[in-house]
Scaffold this motif. Structure first.
Motif, PDB file in Angstrom:
ATOM      1  N   GLN A  11       0.854  -1.188   0.000  1.00 27.04           N
ATOM      2  CA  GLN A  11       0.000   0.000   0.000  1.00 27.04           C
ATOM      3  C   GLN A  11       0.888   1.236   0.000  1.00 27.04           C
ATOM      4  N   VAL A  12       0.606   2.135  -0.933  1.00 25.66           N
ATOM      5  CA  VAL A  12       1.317   3.403  -0.985  1.00 25.66           C
ATOM      6  C   VAL A  12       0.302   4.501  -0.690  1.00 25.66           C
ATOM      7  N   THR A  13       0.647   5.389   0.220  1.00 26.32           N
ATOM      8  CA  THR A  13      -0.229   6.507   0.522  1.00 26.32           C
ATOM      9  C   THR A  13       0.597   7.775   0.624  1.00 26.32           C
ATOM     10  N   GLN A  14      -0.098   8.891   0.643  1.00 24.75           N
ATOM     11  CA  GLN A  14       0.593  10.173   0.774  1.00 24.75           C
ATOM     12  C   GLN A  14       0.568  10.612   2.222  1.00 24.75           C
ATOM     13  N   PHE A  15       1.540  11.390   2.562  1.00 27.51           N
ATOM     14  CA  PHE A  15       1.629  11.966   3.898  1.00 27.51           C
ATOM     15  C   PHE A  15       0.285  12.603   4.269  1.00 27.51           C
ATOM     16  N   GLY A  16      -0.288  12.181   5.387  1.00 29.89           N
ATOM     17  CA  GLY A  16      -1.524  12.770   5.857  1.00 29.89           C
ATOM     18  C   GLY A  16      -2.795  12.211   5.256  1.00 29.89           C
ATOM     19  N   LYS A  17      -2.705  11.345   4.260  1.00 32.53           N
ATOM     20  CA  LYS A  17      -3.897  10.792   3.627  1.00 32.53           C
ATOM     21  C   LYS A  17      -4.311   9.507   4.331  1.00 32.53           C
ATOM     22  N   PRO A  18      -5.542   9.448   4.847  1.00 35.92           N
ATOM     23  CA  PRO A  18      -5.972   8.252   5.596  1.00 35.92           C
ATOM     24  C   PRO A  18      -5.861   6.978   4.764  1.00 35.92           C
ATOM     25  N   VAL A  19      -5.532   5.915   5.447  1.00 35.86           N
ATOM     26  CA  VAL A  19      -5.396   4.629   4.773  1.00 35.86           C
ATOM     27  C   VAL A  19      -5.968   3.536   5.668  1.00 35.86           C
ATOM     28  N   THR A  20      -6.539   2.524   5.046  1.00 35.07           N
ATOM     29  CA  THR A  20      -7.098   1.378   5.766  1.00 35.07           C
ATOM     30  C   THR A  20      -6.478   0.098   5.250  1.00 35.07           C
ATOM     31  N   LEU A  83       5.641   9.936   7.823  1.00 42.85           N
ATOM     32  CA  LEU A  83       6.744   9.172   7.227  1.00 42.85           C
ATOM     33  C   LEU A  83       7.197   8.062   8.171  1.00 42.85           C
ATOM     34  N   GLY A  84       7.079   8.311   9.460  1.00 40.18           N
ATOM     35  CA  GLY A  84       7.492   7.313  10.438  1.00 40.18           C
ATOM     36  C   GLY A  84       6.559   6.124  10.562  1.00 40.18           C
ATOM     37  N   ASP A  85       5.432   6.171   9.886  1.00 39.88           N
ATOM     38  CA  ASP A  85       4.483   5.056   9.921  1.00 39.88           C
ATOM     39  C   ASP A  85       4.732   4.039   8.814  1.00 39.88           C
ATOM     40  N   ALA A  86       5.696   4.342   7.960  1.00 37.89           N
ATOM     41  CA  ALA A  86       6.071   3.371   6.922  1.00 37.89           C
ATOM     42  C   ALA A  86       6.632   2.123   7.594  1.00 37.89           C
ATOM     43  N   ALA A  87       6.034   1.001   7.295  1.00 37.73           N
ATOM     44  CA  ALA A  87       6.396  -0.241   7.998  1.00 37.73           C
ATOM     45  C   ALA A  87       5.640  -1.395   7.365  1.00 37.73           C
ATOM     46  N   MET A  88       5.938  -2.593   7.854  1.00 38.14           N
ATOM     47  CA  MET A  88       5.128  -3.768   7.555  1.00 38.14           C
ATOM     48  C   MET A  88       4.097  -3.888   8.663  1.00 38.14           C
ATOM     49  N   TYR A  89       2.836  -4.092   8.293  1.00 31.88           N
ATOM     50  CA  TYR A  89       1.777  -4.278   9.278  1.00 31.88           C
ATOM     51  C   TYR A  89       1.298  -5.720   9.200  1.00 31.88           C
ATOM     52  N   THR A 102      -0.628 -20.303  20.273  1.00 27.20           N
ATOM     53  CA  THR A 102       0.078 -19.930  19.058  1.00 27.20           C
ATOM     54  C   THR A 102      -0.685 -18.842  18.316  1.00 27.20           C
ATOM     55  N   GLN A 103       0.061 -17.923  17.729  1.00 27.47           N
ATOM     56  CA  GLN A 103      -0.549 -16.910  16.874  1.00 27.47           C
ATOM     57  C   GLN A 103      -0.263 -17.250  15.419  1.00 27.47           C
ATOM     58  N   TYR A 104      -1.270 -17.066  14.599  1.00 23.12           N
ATOM     59  CA  TYR A 104      -1.161 -17.346  13.171  1.00 23.12           C
ATOM     60  C   TYR A 104      -1.146 -16.011  12.435  1.00 23.12           C
ATOM     61  N   PHE A 105      -0.085 -15.816  11.662  1.00 23.48           N
ATOM     62  CA  PHE A 105       0.123 -14.515  11.031  1.00 23.48           C
ATOM     63  C   PHE A 105      -0.266 -14.526   9.561  1.00 23.48           C
ATOM     64  N   GLY A 106      -0.757 -13.383   9.112  1.00 24.02           N
ATOM     65  CA  GLY A 106      -0.921 -13.160   7.692  1.00 24.02           C
ATOM     66  C   GLY A 106       0.410 -12.770   7.066  1.00 24.02           C
ATOM     67  N   PRO A 107       0.425 -12.590   5.737  1.00 27.32           N
ATOM     68  CA  PRO A 107       1.676 -12.273   5.038  1.00 27.32           C
ATOM     69  C   PRO A 107       2.130 -10.835   5.226  1.00 27.32           C
ATOM     70  N   GLY A 108       1.258  -9.996   5.773  1.00 32.91           N
ATOM     71  CA  GLY A 108       1.630  -8.614   6.017  1.00 32.91           C
ATOM     72  C   GLY A 108       1.262  -7.676   4.882  1.00 32.91           C
ATOM     73  N   THR A 109       1.115  -6.409   5.236  1.00 34.24           N
ATOM     74  CA  THR A 109       0.949  -5.321   4.256  1.00 34.24           C
ATOM     75  C   THR A 109       2.091  -4.346   4.459  1.00 34.24           C
ATOM     76  N   ARG A 110       2.841  -4.124   3.385  1.00 33.62           N
ATOM     77  CA  ARG A 110       3.942  -3.164   3.483  1.00 33.62           C
ATOM     78  C   ARG A 110       3.418  -1.790   3.084  1.00 33.62           C
ATOM     79  N   LEU A 111       3.488  -0.858   4.018  1.00 33.78           N
ATOM     80  CA  LEU A 111       2.981   0.491   3.799  1.00 33.78           C
ATOM     81  C   LEU A 111       4.126   1.446   3.498  1.00 33.78           C
ATOM     82  N   THR A 112       3.985   2.159   2.406  1.00 35.67           N
ATOM     83  CA  THR A 112       4.919   3.226   2.032  1.00 35.67           C
ATOM     84  C   THR A 112       4.195   4.549   2.133  1.00 35.67           C
ATOM     85  N   VAL A 113       4.832   5.518   2.757  1.00 37.50           N
ATOM     86  CA  VAL A 113       4.252   6.855   2.885  1.00 37.50           C
ATOM     87  C   VAL A 113       5.131   7.843   2.125  1.00 37.50           C
ATOM     88  N   LEU A 114       4.531   8.495   1.138  1.00 36.74           N
ATOM     89  CA  LEU A 114       5.302   9.425   0.290  1.00 36.74           C
ATOM     90  C   LEU A 114       5.175  10.861   0.792  1.00 36.74           C
TER      91      LEU A 114
END
Lengths: 114, 110
Positions: A11-20, A83-89, A102-114
């Protein structure tokens, strides 16, 4: 196959633009978690749901919110990404025998903030 | 604050050798879990050892737990190139939360 699914994977989003970010599970687990993982760091728990009961970590910024409309789905909302919220979720689930399993994990969403 | 701290941070071995990773933690635990993460992917559960257990085996994995020293180790025997990944220990504290360390990055050279 029973699993934890996360969409989108990237997921790529812009600085300040809400993302889900979304997470769904076919395991019928009643506990769902959201973690944030920055590069080469430990996954950090943001919050979790035990059934409909929301549990926020003390140091999770207010910028992060979550919704769980039903057992299968859980959403992570970032109201004003910085910008500091860029991470894998990472979304995870665990079974209804309690939080000690045990916890079962999904593959993750990598978030990029431009 | 981080609960699990892995050592070493990075490990490079030849295929067929054994890999040992260590973990230390700070408070009392319900159990301790080890997870594996391939680059850019989610975590996969490997093994769980309860606080009243001292050793556990699963295939080529052997985990030990010493609650008096607040430490655990993960041994992977006869390593394969496919074992290349990051390995995380995650003690589960008294509030049933997993607290992950920063992980050990394992490279198995063919």
């Amino acid at each position: 196959d029973a699993m934890v699914i996360q969409n989108p994977r990237y997921q790529v989003t812009q600085f300040g633009k809400p993302v889900t970010l979304s997470c769904s599970q076919t395991l019928n687990h009643n506990v769902m978690y959201w973690y944030q993982q920055k590069s080469s760091q430990a996954p950090k728990l943001l919050f979790h749901y035990y059934d409909k009961d929301f549990n926020n970590e003390a140091d999770t910024p207010d910028n992060f919110q979550s919704r769980r409309p039903n057992t299968s789905f859980c959403f992570l909302d970032i109201r004003s990404p910085g910008l500091g919220d860029a991470a894998m979720y990472l979304c995870a689930t665990s079974s209804n025998t309690g939080l000690g399993d045990t916890q079962y994990f999904g593959p993750g969403t990598r978030l990029t903030v431009l | 604050s981080q609960q699990g701290e892995e050592d070493p941070q990075a490990l490079s071995i030849q295929e067929g050798e054994n890999a040992t990773m260590n973990c230390s933690y700070k408070t009392s635990i319900n159990n301790l879990q080890w997870y594996r993460q391939n680059s850019g992917r989610g975590l996969v559960h490997l093994i769980l050892i309860r606080s009243n257990e001292r050793e556990k085996h699963s295939g080529r994995l052997r985990v030990t737990l010493d609650t008096s020293k607040k430490s655990s180790s993960l041994l992977i025997t006869a390593s394969r190139a496919a074992d290349t990944a990051s390995y995380f220990c995650a003690p589960m504290d008294s509030s049933y939360k997993l607290i992950f360390g920063s992980g050990t990055r394992l490279l198995v050279r063919p």
